[in-house]
Design a protein around this motif. Structure first.
Motif, PDB file in Angstrom:
ATOM      1  N   UNK A 178      15.487  23.909 -35.864  1.00  0.00           N
ATOM      2  CA  UNK A 178      14.977  23.033 -36.905  1.00  0.00           C
ATOM      3  C   UNK A 178      15.700  23.178 -38.229  1.00  0.00           C
ATOM      4  N   UNK A 179      15.357  22.295 -39.140  1.00  0.00           N
ATOM      5  CA  UNK A 179      15.992  22.265 -40.459  1.00  0.00           C
ATOM      6  C   UNK A 179      15.634  23.476 -41.311  1.00  0.00           C
TER       7      UNK A 179
ATOM      8  N   UNK B 219      17.779  19.996 -34.871  1.00  0.00           N
ATOM      9  CA  UNK B 219      18.941  20.894 -34.915  1.00  0.00           C
ATOM     10  C   UNK B 219      18.660  22.229 -34.221  1.00  0.00           C
ATOM     11  N   UNK B 220      19.662  22.713 -33.517  1.00  0.00           N
ATOM     12  CA  UNK B 220      19.545  23.942 -32.737  1.00  0.00           C
ATOM     13  C   UNK B 220      20.888  24.655 -32.791  1.00  0.00           C
TER      14      UNK B 220
ATOM     15  N   UNK C  62      11.550  21.245 -27.739  1.00  0.00           N
ATOM     16  CA  UNK C  62      12.986  21.021 -27.863  1.00  0.00           C
ATOM     17  C   UNK C  62      13.294  19.570 -27.509  1.00  0.00           C
ATOM     18  N   UNK C  63      13.982  18.906 -28.413  1.00  0.00           N
ATOM     19  CA  UNK C  63      14.416  17.539 -28.163  1.00  0.00           C
ATOM     20  C   UNK C  63      15.752  17.342 -28.863  1.00  0.00           C
TER      21      UNK C  63
ATOM     22  N   UNK D  20      14.779  32.949 -33.951  1.00  0.00           N
ATOM     23  CA  UNK D  20      14.140  33.689 -32.866  1.00  0.00           C
ATOM     24  C   UNK D  20      15.181  34.661 -32.325  1.00  0.00           C
ATOM     25  N   UNK D  21      14.885  35.962 -32.341  1.00  0.00           N
ATOM     26  CA  UNK D  21      15.805  36.964 -31.800  1.00  0.00           C
ATOM     27  C   UNK D  21      15.659  37.012 -30.289  1.00  0.00           C
TER      28      UNK D  21
END
Length: 109
Positions: A7-8, A61-62, A56-57, A13-14
């Motif tokens: 996301x923006x 942003x990823x 997730x889509x 997430x580790x």
């Protein structure tokens, strides 16, 4: 330990590099096809506990960031199992301390 930024707001997430490398293949494949799905994980014991789920889509942003310079040798059986889970109504669920088995067949890159 790698990081998945989602996301923006750059939520991080580790995730262990080896697991993240396998997730990257599955996530990128589904998003490239325009398929949305959920990814869930349990929080680390040193955190407050609980679990998280993200949607997730392709429009969100990823970014995948790996600690290691060298790409992981991927296990096709693990990729298949993760893809099957991602295609299910329950979505993809992982434990962030999961160890990924060594490849039985050959490397998938």
């Amino acid at each position: 330990m790698g990081d998945l930024y989602y996301g923006m707001n750059a939520a991080r997430v580790e995730i262990p590099d080896r697991l993240l490398a396998h997730l990257k293949v599955v996530i990128a494949t589904k998003l490239r096809r325009g398929e949305s799905f959920t990814l869930s994980w349990q929080h680390a014991p040193e955190e407050r506990g609980g679990r998280s789920t993200i949607w997730l889509e392709p429009s969100i942003p990823l970014r995948f960031v790996f600690d290691s310079d060298d790409p992981e040798v991927l296990n096709p059986d693990v990729i298949r199992d993760l893809a099957t889970a991602a295609n299910s109504s329950g979505g993809l669920s992982v434990a962030l301390d999961d160890t990924v088995p060594e490849p039985v067949i050959g490397p998938v890159r």
